[in-house]
Structure formats: structure tokens, C-alpha cells
Write a protein that holds these residues in place. Structure first.
Motif, mmCIF file in Angstrom:
data_model
loop_
_atom_site.group_PDB
_atom_site.id
_atom_site.type_symbol
_atom_site.label_atom_id
_atom_site.label_comp_id
_atom_site.label_asym_id
_atom_site.label_seq_id
_atom_site.Cartn_x
_atom_site.Cartn_y
_atom_site.Cartn_z
ATOM 1 N N THR A 54 0.813 -1.213 0.000
ATOM 2 C CA THR A 54 0.000 0.000 0.000
ATOM 3 C C THR A 54 0.850 1.267 0.000
ATOM 4 O OG1 THR A 54 -1.664 -1.144 1.311
ATOM 5 C CG2 THR A 54 -1.846 1.234 1.202
ATOM 6 N N ALA A 55 1.910 1.263 0.791
ATOM 7 C CA ALA A 55 2.560 2.536 1.115
ATOM 8 C C ALA A 55 4.002 2.638 0.662
ATOM 9 C CB ALA A 55 2.471 2.778 2.634
ATOM 10 N N SER A 56 4.473 1.698 -0.165
ATOM 11 C CA SER A 56 5.848 1.840 -0.621
ATOM 12 C C SER A 56 5.917 1.903 -2.132
ATOM 13 C CB SER A 56 6.705 0.679 -0.096
ATOM 14 O OG SER A 56 6.494 -0.480 -0.859
ATOM 15 N N ASP A 57 6.957 2.620 -2.585
ATOM 16 C CA ASP A 57 7.249 2.666 -4.011
ATOM 17 C C ASP A 57 8.727 2.352 -4.110
ATOM 18 O OD1 ASP A 57 7.522 3.131 -6.671
ATOM 19 O OD2 ASP A 57 7.080 5.277 -6.583
ATOM 20 N N GLY A 58 9.056 1.088 -4.338
ATOM 21 C CA GLY A 58 10.454 0.665 -4.247
ATOM 22 C C GLY A 58 10.920 0.817 -2.802
ATOM 23 N N ARG A 60 10.975 3.692 -1.145
ATOM 24 C CA ARG A 60 10.454 4.937 -0.584
ATOM 25 C C ARG A 60 9.043 4.705 -0.063
ATOM 26 N NH1 ARG A 60 9.186 9.014 -3.600
ATOM 27 N NH2 ARG A 60 8.779 7.659 -5.384
ATOM 28 N N LEU A 61 8.662 5.474 0.958
ATOM 29 C CA LEU A 61 7.265 5.448 1.392
ATOM 30 C C LEU A 61 6.475 6.362 0.467
ATOM 31 C CD1 LEU A 61 7.713 5.598 5.274
ATOM 32 C CD2 LEU A 61 6.991 3.654 3.884
ATOM 33 N N ALA A 62 5.247 5.973 0.143
ATOM 34 C CA ALA A 62 4.452 6.762 -0.783
ATOM 35 C C ALA A 62 2.978 6.684 -0.387
ATOM 36 C CB ALA A 62 4.634 6.228 -2.204
ATOM 37 N N VAL A 63 2.308 7.821 -0.430
ATOM 38 C CA VAL A 63 0.866 7.844 -0.172
ATOM 39 C C VAL A 63 0.165 8.177 -1.478
ATOM 40 C CG1 VAL A 63 -0.998 8.992 1.058
ATOM 41 C CG2 VAL A 63 1.168 8.549 2.223
ATOM 42 N N ASP A 64 -0.656 7.271 -1.970
ATOM 43 C CA ASP A 64 -1.364 7.542 -3.218
ATOM 44 C C ASP A 64 -2.728 6.838 -3.227
ATOM 45 O OD1 ASP A 64 -0.891 4.863 -3.859
ATOM 46 O OD2 ASP A 64 0.964 5.332 -4.941
ATOM 47 N N ALA A 65 -3.288 6.665 -4.394
ATOM 48 C CA ALA A 65 -4.648 6.135 -4.515
ATOM 49 C C ALA A 65 -4.796 4.726 -3.934
ATOM 50 C CB ALA A 65 -5.081 6.150 -5.982
ATOM 51 N N ARG A 66 -3.668 4.025 -3.777
ATOM 52 C CA ARG A 66 -3.751 2.679 -3.197
ATOM 53 C C ARG A 66 -4.344 2.718 -1.801
ATOM 54 N NH1 ARG A 66 2.343 0.851 -3.886
ATOM 55 N NH2 ARG A 66 2.575 3.057 -3.460
ATOM 56 N N LEU A 67 -4.036 3.810 -1.065
ATOM 57 C CA LEU A 67 -4.536 3.925 0.310
ATOM 58 C C LEU A 67 -6.062 4.005 0.311
ATOM 59 C CD1 LEU A 67 -3.247 3.972 3.076
ATOM 60 C CD2 LEU A 67 -3.234 6.475 2.983
ATOM 61 N N VAL A 68 -6.605 4.709 -0.672
ATOM 62 C CA VAL A 68 -8.066 4.777 -0.810
ATOM 63 C C VAL A 68 -8.619 3.378 -1.084
ATOM 64 C CG1 VAL A 68 -9.969 5.737 -2.157
ATOM 65 C CG2 VAL A 68 -7.946 7.146 -1.673
ATOM 66 N N ARG A 98 -7.825 7.831 -9.487
ATOM 67 C CA ARG A 98 -6.818 8.234 -10.475
ATOM 68 C C ARG A 98 -7.461 8.870 -11.709
ATOM 69 N NH1 ARG A 98 -3.541 2.792 -9.350
ATOM 70 N NH2 ARG A 98 -2.152 3.615 -7.753
ATOM 71 N N ALA A 99 -8.568 8.271 -12.154
ATOM 72 C CA ALA A 99 -9.213 8.776 -13.362
ATOM 73 C C ALA A 99 -9.848 10.150 -13.130
ATOM 74 C CB ALA A 99 -10.262 7.780 -13.841
ATOM 75 N N LEU A 100 -10.444 10.327 -11.934
ATOM 76 C CA LEU A 100 -11.204 11.549 -11.679
ATOM 77 C C LEU A 100 -10.333 12.705 -11.216
ATOM 78 C CD1 LEU A 100 -14.377 10.049 -9.942
ATOM 79 C CD2 LEU A 100 -14.148 10.898 -12.281
ATOM 80 N N THR A 101 -9.291 12.391 -10.407
ATOM 81 C CA THR A 101 -8.510 13.476 -9.824
ATOM 82 C C THR A 101 -7.108 13.571 -10.403
ATOM 83 O OG1 THR A 101 -7.530 12.153 -8.076
ATOM 84 C CG2 THR A 101 -9.731 13.041 -7.651
ATOM 85 N N GLY A 102 -6.667 12.498 -11.047
ATOM 86 C CA GLY A 102 -5.309 12.496 -11.554
ATOM 87 C C GLY A 102 -4.278 12.295 -10.456
ATOM 88 N N TRP A 103 -4.747 12.150 -9.188
ATOM 89 C CA TRP A 103 -3.808 11.977 -8.058
ATOM 90 C C TRP A 103 -3.441 10.506 -7.894
ATOM 91 C CZ3 TRP A 103 -5.020 9.756 -3.025
ATOM 92 C CH2 TRP A 103 -3.952 9.873 -2.110
ATOM 93 N N GLY A 104 -2.209 10.272 -7.491
ATOM 94 C CA GLY A 104 -1.786 8.926 -7.142
ATOM 95 C C GLY A 104 -1.614 8.027 -8.334
ATOM 96 N N ASP B 176 -2.740 -2.435 -8.466
ATOM 97 C CA ASP B 176 -1.792 -2.353 -7.352
ATOM 98 C C ASP B 176 -2.552 -2.276 -6.023
ATOM 99 O OD1 ASP B 176 -2.731 0.116 -8.154
ATOM 100 O OD2 ASP B 176 -0.834 1.172 -7.833
ATOM 101 N N ALA B 177 -3.682 -1.552 -6.039
ATOM 102 C CA ALA B 177 -4.517 -1.488 -4.828
ATOM 103 C C ALA B 177 -5.183 -2.837 -4.571
ATOM 104 C CB ALA B 177 -5.564 -0.393 -4.968
ATOM 105 N N ALA B 178 -5.520 -3.538 -5.651
ATOM 106 C CA ALA B 178 -6.136 -4.854 -5.491
ATOM 107 C C ALA B 178 -5.186 -5.823 -4.795
ATOM 108 C CB ALA B 178 -6.550 -5.410 -6.856
ATOM 109 N N ALA B 179 -3.889 -5.703 -5.078
ATOM 110 C CA ALA B 179 -2.913 -6.578 -4.427
ATOM 111 C C ALA B 179 -2.882 -6.314 -2.926
ATOM 112 C CB ALA B 179 -1.527 -6.361 -5.037
ATOM 113 N N ALA B 180 -2.893 -5.029 -2.555
ATOM 114 C CA ALA B 180 -2.918 -4.682 -1.130
ATOM 115 C C ALA B 180 -4.187 -5.238 -0.484
ATOM 116 C CB ALA B 180 -2.847 -3.162 -0.965
#
Lengths: 104, 257
Positions: A54-58, A60-68, A98-104, B176-180
Motif C-alpha cells: 500500500t505505502a511503498s514505491d520501491g 520509498r514510502l508513498a501515499v497515493d490512490a492505493r490507500l483509498v 486516479r481517473a477523476l482526480t489524476g492523483w496517485g 496495485d490497490a487490489a494486491a494490497a
């Protein structure tokens, strides 16, 4: 190529572990502490995998749409939704953000 | 010990009424079919994380343990090393060894059948088998669940991998969210036990703190130490060891194959 190595080695170890339970004398694996550690192992690993996925990108820690997506999954699980519904809801919400806000 | 007779003969000679066996078969089929459907998610996620369709299918044929497969795919997809991916996958497979101890006594198999039974020794077959009232029903529950899950899981993995291949950029579809979410769903039923929940929280924090510090994949392996330490520290909480299949049987479909 290295992916094949990972798949084959993991497959061999997975089978060896399963077979060990059938072959190894019970007393070796039935020590209460070993049993308890073994029983707790999946919870520890799965919790760590949730965090990393959920919170890593390689490295690094990352907060993005996965958290939602994860939050939506938690709500679905609390409502006792079946596995597939949980997965699809998480994917759809993250994709939607991602589609609606372009975030994450 | 002699090889046990074919299942139908065993059912006829068993003192118990035929009902438990039929009930076991019904339960086994429904659990097997429901579980197999997760294979679609696994196949799609595997391909989204860079595995080929063939590699995705190989994980289901060879590893055949959902949690271990999701772990392998997740660590590889995140850029982790082969060693880290194999370690995470294998540590999750340790519980299958404990299951072998539970099912061995009622399966009473030797030789080739034991080699086959070992491969089918997973969460679901153990839970359904151990939950039955007679040894004959336990054997039926174990074998029918194992074979159903194996067949369905592999077909579903192939379908999911082909689907994932067709979808393209995994992030666009939220894979990626589905995996989490898959990991959370596998974890969820275990959180009901207090010690497991505490271990999960500490393990999550350990992983979070280690992500920026150690190579990719190792935070997951390090988190396993939390379970080992908690297990070795022992009875302090007064809780039983947990993880018995008969308790898990009622927990529904939270587990991967």
C-alpha cells in the motif's frame, strides 16, 4: 530469467514444507513455542505485505490512490463481502480516484 | 500400515452413517469452488507485476498456496530480489507444515498418495477435513477440497493471467490497490485472535519503518521476526496457540489456497 528462478525455488520450498509436515516426527514440530510462532507467522507477514503493497514505491514510502483502495477494502471486509468483491472494490476505487482526480 | 481402501469401499465399511461423508463432500465442493475464484485475482496481479502468463500459471501449479504466491508476486513486482521474494513466500508456507501434522493421522497415506496429499495440504483442505466428525468424512473432506481447489485455482489463474495481459497498465485499473486488498483479505480472519492482531500491528509498524532503510522485500522478512519473538515469549497472554484447523473451519473464505 530471475523470475523463473524465484518461481521454481519458491515452488520447491513450498512443497518441501508441506511434505515435512507429513514426514517429520510430530514431536519435532509440536513444541508449543515453535507451534505458536508458526501460528503467528502468517499474521505478521500478511500485515507487513499490506503495508509494503500500500505505502511503498520501491524503497520509498508513498501515499497515493492505493490507500483509498485499501480503505474501501477494509470497509468491504467489515461488511463481510466475499473475497472477489473486496478485490474489485479496492481496484475500482483506486482506479476511480486516479481517473477523476489524476492523483496517485 | 496398509494403504487405506478406495474411498467408496471405506464409506461402506465405516460404522458411521453415510451422511457425514456426503456432508463433507458438499462442504468441500462449495469451499473449493469459492476459493478457486480468487485465482483470477492472483493471475491478473501476477501479470500486472511483471510475470509472464506461463510464470503466473507455474506459481499455482508448483507453489499452490495462495498467500505464498501473492507474496512472491508482490515482492518481485515491487522490485525486490529473488532471495527476498522466495523468503517471503516460503515463510508464509511454514503453516502448511503444521497442517501436515494435523491431517496425517486421519489420512493414513503412504508412498505416492502421500506425496500427492502433501501438495494438497493447504488452508482449505485442512480446515474442511479436520472439521468432519469421522475419519472417513475427514478423508473425503480433505481430498475433495484439495482436488477441487487445485483444479479451479489453476484454471482461474490462467484466466486471470490472460485477462491481466489484456488490460495493460496495471495502475490504471487499480490492480496495485487490489494486491494490497488481497493481503488485507487474507489477514482479516486472523485478526479475530487477540495475539495475532497484536503481532500484525507490530509487524506492520516494523515494515513501515524499514521500507526506506533496507532493500526491497526485506521489510516483510524482518516482520516475520515479530511473530517468532511473540511465539517464543510464550504464554504471557494466556491465549492458546491458535491456528487449529477446527477453529478455522468456520471462518469462511478469508484464506487463499
Amino acid at each position: 530469467m530471475s523470475t523463473w528462478v524465484a518461481v521454481l525455488v519458491a515452488g520447491a520450498i513450498a512443497y518441501a514444507l508441506k511434505l515435512a509436515g507429513h514426514l517429520v516426527p510430530a514431536r519435532l514440530l509440536e513444541h508449543p513455542r515453535a507451534r505458536r510462532a508458526g501460528a503467528l507467522l502468517p499474521a505478521a507477514l500478511l500485515a507487513a505485505l499490506v503495508v509494503v503493497q500500500t505505502a511503498s514505491d520501491g524503497d520509498r514510502l508513498a501515499v497515493d490512490a492505493r490507500l483509498v483502495g485499501l480503505g474501501v477494502a477494509a470497509v468491504a471486509l467489515a461488511l463481510r463481502a466475499p473475497f472477489l468483491v473486496v478485490i474489485v472494490a479496492a481496484a475500482a476505487s483506486a482506479a476511480g480516484v486516479r481517473a477523476l482526480t489524476g492523483w496517485g | 500400515m496398509p494403504a487405506h481402501p478406495p474411498r467408496t469401499a471405506a464409506a461402506r465399511t465405516d460404522q458411521a452413517p453415510a451422511d457425514p461423508v456426503r456432508a463433507a463432500r458438499r462442504q468441500a465442493l462449495s469451499v473449493g469452488v469459492a476459493t478457486a475464484l480468487y485465482g483470477v485475482s492472483l493471475g491478473a496481479l501476477a501479470v500486472a507485476n511483471g510475470l509472464s502468463v506461463l510464470q503466473a500459471c507455474a506459481t499455482s501449479l508448483l507453489i499452490f498456496s495462495g498467500g505464498s504466491q501473492f507474496a512472491l508476486v508482490g515482492v518481485l513486482g515491487g522490485g525486490g530480489s529473488v532471495a527476498a521474494a522466495v523468503a517471503a513466500s516460503s515463510l508464509l508456507g511454514v503453516r502448511n507444515a503444521l497442517y501436515g501434522l494435523q491431517v496425517g493421522p486421519f489420512l493414513r497415506v503412504r508412498g505416492a498418495r502421500r506425496l500427492l496429499a502433501a501438495h494438497l495440504t493447504i488452508d482449505e483442505s485442512t480446515a474442511v477435513g479436520a472439521a468432519q466428525p469421522t475419519d472417513t468424512a475427514r478423508r473425503t473432506g480433505f481430498w475433495v477440497t484439495g482436488v477441487t481447489v487445485f483444479t479451479g485455482w489453476n484454471l482461474a489463474t490462467l484466466a486471470g493471467a490472460l485477462l491481466g495481459d489484456a488490460l495493460g497498465d496495471p495502475r490504471r485499473w487499480g490492480l496495485d490497490a487490489a494486491a494490497a486488498a488481497a493481503f488485507l483479505a487474507l489477514l482479516w480472519p486472523r485478526l479475530r485472535q487477540r495475539q495475532a492482531a497484536a503481532v500484525a500491528v507490530v509487524a506492520a509498524l516494523v515494515a513501515l519503518l524499514l521500507v526506506p532503510v533496507v532493500p526491497v522485500g526485506l521489510p516483510v522478512v524482518a516482520a516475520a521476526l515479530v511473530a517468532v519473538v511473540a511465539g517464543l515469549r510464550g504464554e504471557r497472554s494466556g491465549a492458546p496457540a491458535g491456528g487449529r484447523a477446527d477453529e478455522r473451519a468456520g471462518e469462511g473464505t478469508g484464506e487463499g489456497a
